[in-house]
Enzyme design. Structure first.
Site, PDB file in Angstrom:
ATOM      1  N   ASN A  23       0.803  -1.228   0.000  1.00 42.89           N
ATOM      2  CA  ASN A  23       0.000   0.000   0.000  1.00 42.89           C
ATOM      3  C   ASN A  23       0.829   1.267   0.000  1.00 42.89           C
ATOM      4  O   ASN A  23       0.284   2.366  -0.054  1.00 42.89           O
ATOM      5  CB  ASN A  23      -0.980  -0.023   1.181  1.00 42.89           C
ATOM      6  CG  ASN A  23      -2.067  -1.052   0.948  1.00 42.89           C
ATOM      7  OD1 ASN A  23      -2.229  -1.563  -0.163  1.00 42.89           O
ATOM      8  ND2 ASN A  23      -2.804  -1.379   1.991  1.00 42.89           N
ATOM      9  N   ARG A  93      -8.504  -1.675  -7.218  1.00 45.40           N
ATOM     10  CA  ARG A  93      -9.175  -0.399  -6.943  1.00 45.40           C
ATOM     11  C   ARG A  93      -8.196   0.758  -6.852  1.00 45.40           C
ATOM     12  O   ARG A  93      -8.508   1.905  -7.164  1.00 45.40           O
ATOM     13  CB  ARG A  93      -9.901  -0.478  -5.613  1.00 45.40           C
ATOM     14  CG  ARG A  93     -10.912  -1.585  -5.452  1.00 45.40           C
ATOM     15  CD  ARG A  93     -11.442  -1.514  -4.069  1.00 45.40           C
ATOM     16  NE  ARG A  93     -11.688  -0.133  -3.742  1.00 45.40           N
ATOM     17  CZ  ARG A  93     -12.719   0.562  -4.260  1.00 45.40           C
ATOM     18  NH1 ARG A  93     -13.532  -0.031  -5.077  1.00 45.40           N
ATOM     19  NH2 ARG A  93     -12.899   1.811  -3.967  1.00 45.40           N
ATOM     20  N   CYS A 117     -16.478  -3.771  -3.712  1.00 49.20           N
ATOM     21  CA  CYS A 117     -15.709  -5.018  -3.626  1.00 49.20           C
ATOM     22  C   CYS A 117     -16.239  -5.829  -2.448  1.00 49.20           C
ATOM     23  O   CYS A 117     -17.157  -5.377  -1.754  1.00 49.20           O
ATOM     24  CB  CYS A 117     -14.217  -4.744  -3.496  1.00 49.20           C
ATOM     25  SG  CYS A 117     -13.725  -4.317  -1.825  1.00 49.20           S
ATOM     26  N   ARG A 122     -17.265   1.051  -1.062  1.00 50.48           N
ATOM     27  CA  ARG A 122     -16.016   1.797  -1.334  1.00 50.48           C
ATOM     28  C   ARG A 122     -16.176   2.892  -2.387  1.00 50.48           C
ATOM     29  O   ARG A 122     -15.515   2.855  -3.429  1.00 50.48           O
ATOM     30  CB  ARG A 122     -14.903   0.835  -1.688  1.00 50.48           C
ATOM     31  CG  ARG A 122     -14.722  -0.246  -0.609  1.00 50.48           C
ATOM     32  CD  ARG A 122     -13.542  -1.117  -0.823  1.00 50.48           C
ATOM     33  NE  ARG A 122     -12.299  -0.424  -0.554  1.00 50.48           N
ATOM     34  CZ  ARG A 122     -11.102  -1.001  -0.651  1.00 50.48           C
ATOM     35  NH1 ARG A 122     -11.021  -2.261  -1.019  1.00 50.48           N
ATOM     36  NH2 ARG A 122      -9.998  -0.350  -0.401  1.00 50.48           N
ATOM     37  N   ASP A 305      -7.031  -3.726   8.314  1.00 47.04           N
ATOM     38  CA  ASP A 305      -6.345  -4.774   7.544  1.00 47.04           C
ATOM     39  C   ASP A 305      -5.754  -5.872   8.420  1.00 47.04           C
ATOM     40  O   ASP A 305      -5.179  -6.826   7.907  1.00 47.04           O
ATOM     41  CB  ASP A 305      -5.245  -4.143   6.667  1.00 47.04           C
ATOM     42  CG  ASP A 305      -5.836  -3.261   5.570  1.00 47.04           C
ATOM     43  OD1 ASP A 305      -5.072  -2.495   4.955  1.00 47.04           O
ATOM     44  OD2 ASP A 305      -7.060  -3.335   5.350  1.00 47.04           O
ATOM     45  N   ILE A 327     -14.541   0.669   9.780  1.00 45.45           N
ATOM     46  CA  ILE A 327     -14.141   1.254   8.488  1.00 45.45           C
ATOM     47  C   ILE A 327     -15.006   0.733   7.335  1.00 45.45           C
ATOM     48  O   ILE A 327     -15.561   1.512   6.570  1.00 45.45           O
ATOM     49  CB  ILE A 327     -12.659   0.934   8.196  1.00 45.45           C
ATOM     50  CG1 ILE A 327     -11.751   1.300   9.373  1.00 45.45           C
ATOM     51  CG2 ILE A 327     -12.219   1.601   6.890  1.00 45.45           C
ATOM     52  CD1 ILE A 327     -11.246   2.711   9.399  1.00 45.45           C
ATOM     53  N   ARG A 397      -2.169 -11.125  -4.304  1.00 42.81           N
ATOM     54  CA  ARG A 397      -2.214  -9.698  -4.619  1.00 42.81           C
ATOM     55  C   ARG A 397      -1.378  -8.882  -3.645  1.00 42.81           C
ATOM     56  O   ARG A 397      -0.906  -7.803  -3.975  1.00 42.81           O
ATOM     57  CB  ARG A 397      -3.658  -9.187  -4.572  1.00 42.81           C
ATOM     58  CG  ARG A 397      -4.533  -9.680  -5.712  1.00 42.81           C
ATOM     59  CD  ARG A 397      -5.822  -8.896  -5.742  1.00 42.81           C
ATOM     60  NE  ARG A 397      -5.554  -7.458  -5.673  1.00 42.81           N
ATOM     61  CZ  ARG A 397      -6.515  -6.559  -5.428  1.00 42.81           C
ATOM     62  NH1 ARG A 397      -7.757  -6.975  -5.183  1.00 42.81           N
ATOM     63  NH2 ARG A 397      -6.224  -5.268  -5.372  1.00 42.81           N
TER      64      ARG A 397
HETATM   65  C1  EPZ Z   1      -6.798   1.844   1.768  1.00 38.97           C
HETATM   66  O1  EPZ Z   1      -7.976   1.674   0.969  1.00 38.97           O
HETATM   67  C2  EPZ Z   1      -6.028   0.517   1.680  1.00 38.97           C
HETATM   68  N1  EPZ Z   1      -5.703   0.260   0.292  1.00 38.97           N
HETATM   69  C3  EPZ Z   1      -6.896  -0.615   2.230  1.00 38.97           C
HETATM   70  O2  EPZ Z   1      -6.112  -1.806   2.236  1.00 38.97           O
HETATM   71  C4  EPZ Z   1      -7.271  -0.293   3.657  1.00 38.97           C
HETATM   72  O3  EPZ Z   1      -8.160  -1.262   4.133  1.00 38.97           O
HETATM   73  C5  EPZ Z   1      -7.956   1.091   3.732  1.00 38.97           C
HETATM   74  O4  EPZ Z   1      -7.126   2.102   3.136  1.00 38.97           O
HETATM   75  C6  EPZ Z   1      -8.248   1.517   5.164  1.00 38.97           C
HETATM   76  O5  EPZ Z   1      -7.106   1.517   5.927  1.00 38.97           O
HETATM   77  C7  EPZ Z   1      -4.631   0.894  -0.264  1.00 38.97           C
HETATM   78  O6  EPZ Z   1      -3.937   1.701   0.351  1.00 38.97           O
HETATM   79  C8  EPZ Z   1      -4.313   0.571  -1.691  1.00 38.97           C
HETATM   80  P1  EPZ Z   1     -10.317   4.450   2.467  1.00 38.97           P
HETATM   81  P2  EPZ Z   1      -8.874   2.941   0.580  1.00 38.97           P
HETATM   82  O7  EPZ Z   1     -10.575   5.395   1.353  1.00 38.97           O
HETATM   83  O8  EPZ Z   1      -8.024   4.145   0.466  1.00 38.97           O
HETATM   84  C9  EPZ Z   1     -14.963   5.543   2.828  1.00 38.97           C
HETATM   85  C10 EPZ Z   1      -5.625  -4.080   1.896  1.00 38.97           C
HETATM   86  O9  EPZ Z   1      -6.101  -5.097   2.434  1.00 38.97           O
HETATM   87  N2  EPZ Z   1     -14.763   6.424   1.659  1.00 38.97           N
HETATM   88  O10 EPZ Z   1      -9.377   4.888   3.530  1.00 38.97           O
HETATM   89  O11 EPZ Z   1      -9.697   2.543  -0.582  1.00 38.97           O
HETATM   90  C11 EPZ Z   1     -14.806   4.062   2.490  1.00 38.97           C
HETATM   91  O12 EPZ Z   1     -15.972   3.514   1.958  1.00 38.97           O
HETATM   92  C12 EPZ Z   1      -6.566  -2.945   1.477  1.00 38.97           C
HETATM   93  O13 EPZ Z   1      -4.419  -3.911   1.667  1.00 38.97           O
HETATM   94  C13 EPZ Z   1     -15.827   7.187   1.201  1.00 38.97           C
HETATM   95  O14 EPZ Z   1     -16.924   7.138   1.747  1.00 38.97           O
HETATM   96  O15 EPZ Z   1      -9.813   3.061   1.868  1.00 38.97           O
HETATM   97  C14 EPZ Z   1     -14.410   3.461   3.826  1.00 38.97           C
HETATM   98  O16 EPZ Z   1     -15.545   3.191   4.569  1.00 38.97           O
HETATM   99  C15 EPZ Z   1      -8.003  -3.302   1.634  1.00 38.97           C
HETATM  100  N3  EPZ Z   1     -15.622   7.985   0.119  1.00 38.97           N
HETATM  101  C16 EPZ Z   1     -13.594   4.587   4.465  1.00 38.97           C
HETATM  102  O17 EPZ Z   1     -13.917   5.791   3.772  1.00 38.97           O
HETATM  103  C17 EPZ Z   1     -14.400   8.081  -0.517  1.00 38.97           C
HETATM  104  O18 EPZ Z   1     -14.263   8.824  -1.494  1.00 38.97           O
HETATM  105  C18 EPZ Z   1     -12.081   4.377   4.416  1.00 38.97           C
HETATM  106  O19 EPZ Z   1     -11.711   4.002   3.100  1.00 38.97           O
HETATM  107  C19 EPZ Z   1     -13.339   7.294  -0.025  1.00 38.97           C
HETATM  108  C20 EPZ Z   1     -13.531   6.478   1.075  1.00 38.97           C
END
Ligand code: EPZ
Length: 417
Positions: A23, A93, A117, A122, A305, A327, A397
């Protein structure tokens, strides 16, 4: 499709080396779009998402040479296109991260919406709203984000929800914007701070990364650099949980203990003996496992995670533990598979009550996502008999050769091609 077979009952012992953080590596590779000069990255994990990112960058005409041993040379000298196609984005993603850099440097981008997903809907609304605040025109057409700008402007952006890739996307866009951008309620994950470290090495002016308020002063252009990616705190956390659940003892080498504080504290309170070194952690699971509640939250709290891996551990606790997932709305798929192994887990919305003291038995189980696959391996390591895990492409992955690393620690585990 490959499967993994795990035979339970062996306490794990020995040393494991941690790979670079997936990440952190993905946004770092994508940041190469921000300059025409060469970016050299080191310590990239050899996992599928890295290969997908290389393919994605090549779509835009980036010269992307990812070498054995974890280094890559990336050069976005002649970018021929600004479209991230559905077929690539649907497999990863994080592809959405090209939006900010393409818009920031070229003023246009067409990026397929990632869609939902296994772990949740997301959405990416916060990414898009932020870019609009910086003056971009963004609309969703035929499943794609179509974005245009005559030059992004600095803006004050307050995130409703902490978002990791949202923070990274806007931070990259702001590097080439006119004026200053402030990101409030920003994500402060180590991967975000590592990306800021890379961008500042490319000549960006970013302050406050790693805190809830990040300020970025836009510059005319960025230059090339060489940068080493941080180690994977989630991979390290997974091996720490493996030591505790198998009642073994593992030296986790080449990690950043300071990035794992919440996980190590939770494991210690659950009975583990933890010795922290400069870039290593010794985890010993000889004591009985205590059932302990946990709630996932953005960094520096307990990471989502690590939730699935922790659930596997709590099936072996001395009472019951309540795991609350704050989350993602649908991140308990692994619980249903653990139940097939004899676990007693009651799901109530975003809360799971995990009964401890369960004698798990091996079974055929299905991996639904990356961290769920790791949790099923952990459950298999303590189950009686053989566990067969299907759909391990999820695992590949984000984990580099996990079965080889585990078997070097004494695990009876193999990949069935
Ligand atoms: C990052 O995903 C990580 N992926 C995820 O790791 C990790 O689970 C997640 O952060 C939380 O720590 C990468 O860094 C590539 P978020 P991300 O945007 O950025 C909501 C793994 O297993 N949200 O921080 O996609 C969302 O739905 C993966 O390695 C909105 O509502 O997660 C969630 O509930 C899985 N609108 C919360 O925020 C938005 O525009 C946090 O999601 C964006 C997010």
């Amino acid at each position: 499709m490959d499967k993994i077979r795990v035979t339970g009952g062996v306490p794990l012992r020995g040393v494991v080396s941690i790979s670079g953080a997936k990440n952190a590596a993905l946004p770092a590779m994508i940041a190469s779009l921000l300059t025409a000069e060469t970016i050299e990255l080191e310590n990239l994990p050899d996992v599928i998402d890295i290969r997908t990112t290389r393919k994605l960058l090549s779509e835009f005409g980036v010269e992307a040479d990812v070498k054995q041993g974890g280094s890559a040379v990336l050069r976005a000298r002649r970018v021929t296109g600004c479209e991230a196609p559905y077929d690539l984005v649907k497999t990863m993603r994080a592809s959405i991260l090209v939006l900010g850099p393409l818009l920031g440097r070229f003023g246009r981008a067409r990026v397929s919406l990632p869609g939902g997903c296994a772990i949740g809907s997301r959405p990416v609304n916060l990414h898009i709203e932020g870019l609009k605040k910086m003056g971009a025109r963004c609309e969703i057409v035929h499943g794609y984000v179509e974005a245009l700008s005559e030059g992004l402007r600095g803006a004050n952006i307050l995130f409703d929800t902490v978002t990791v890739t949202g923070t990274e996307n806007l931070m990259m866009a702001a590097c080439l914007a006119d004026g200053e951008t402030t990101l409030d309620n920003a994500a402060c994950e180590p991967e975000v701070a590592d990306l800021a470290g890379l961008l500042n090495s490319m000549g960006a002016q970013i302050e406050g990364a790693g805190t809830r308020t990040i300020s970025i002063r836009g510059v005319k252009e960025l230059h090339g650099c060489r940068y080493r990616i941080i180690p994977d705190r989630i991979e390290a956390g997974t091996f720490a949980a493996a030591a505790v659940i198998t009642r073994g003892e593992i030296d986790i080498a080449g990690c950043r203990p300071d990035h794992m504080t919440a996980v190590l504290k939770q494991l210690e309170q659950a009975g583990a003996e933890i010795e922290v070194g400069k870039d290593s952690v010794r985890v010993c699971g000889k004591n009985p496992i205590r059932s302990l509640d946990v709630t996932t939250h953005p960094y520096p709290a307990f990471p989502t995670d690590m939730q699935a891996q922790y659930m596997a551990l709590m099936t072996q606790g001395d009472g019951s533990a309540v795991i609350t997932e704050s989350i993602f709305e649908n991140r308990f798929m692994h619980a249903l598979e653990m139940a097939r192994m004899g676990a007693d887990i009651i799901i109530d919305g975003r809360r799971a009550v995990v009964k401890g003291g369960q004698a798990l038995t091996g079974a055929r189980v299905l991996a639904s996502d990356l961290r769920a696959s790791a949790s099923l391996i952990l459950a298999g390591l303590v189950a009686k008999g053989d566990t067969f895990i299907d759909r391990v492409y999820h695992l590949d992955r984000g984990y580099y050769h996990i079965e080889e690393k585990l078997s070097r620690l004494g695990a009876i585990i193999e990949r069935i091609r």
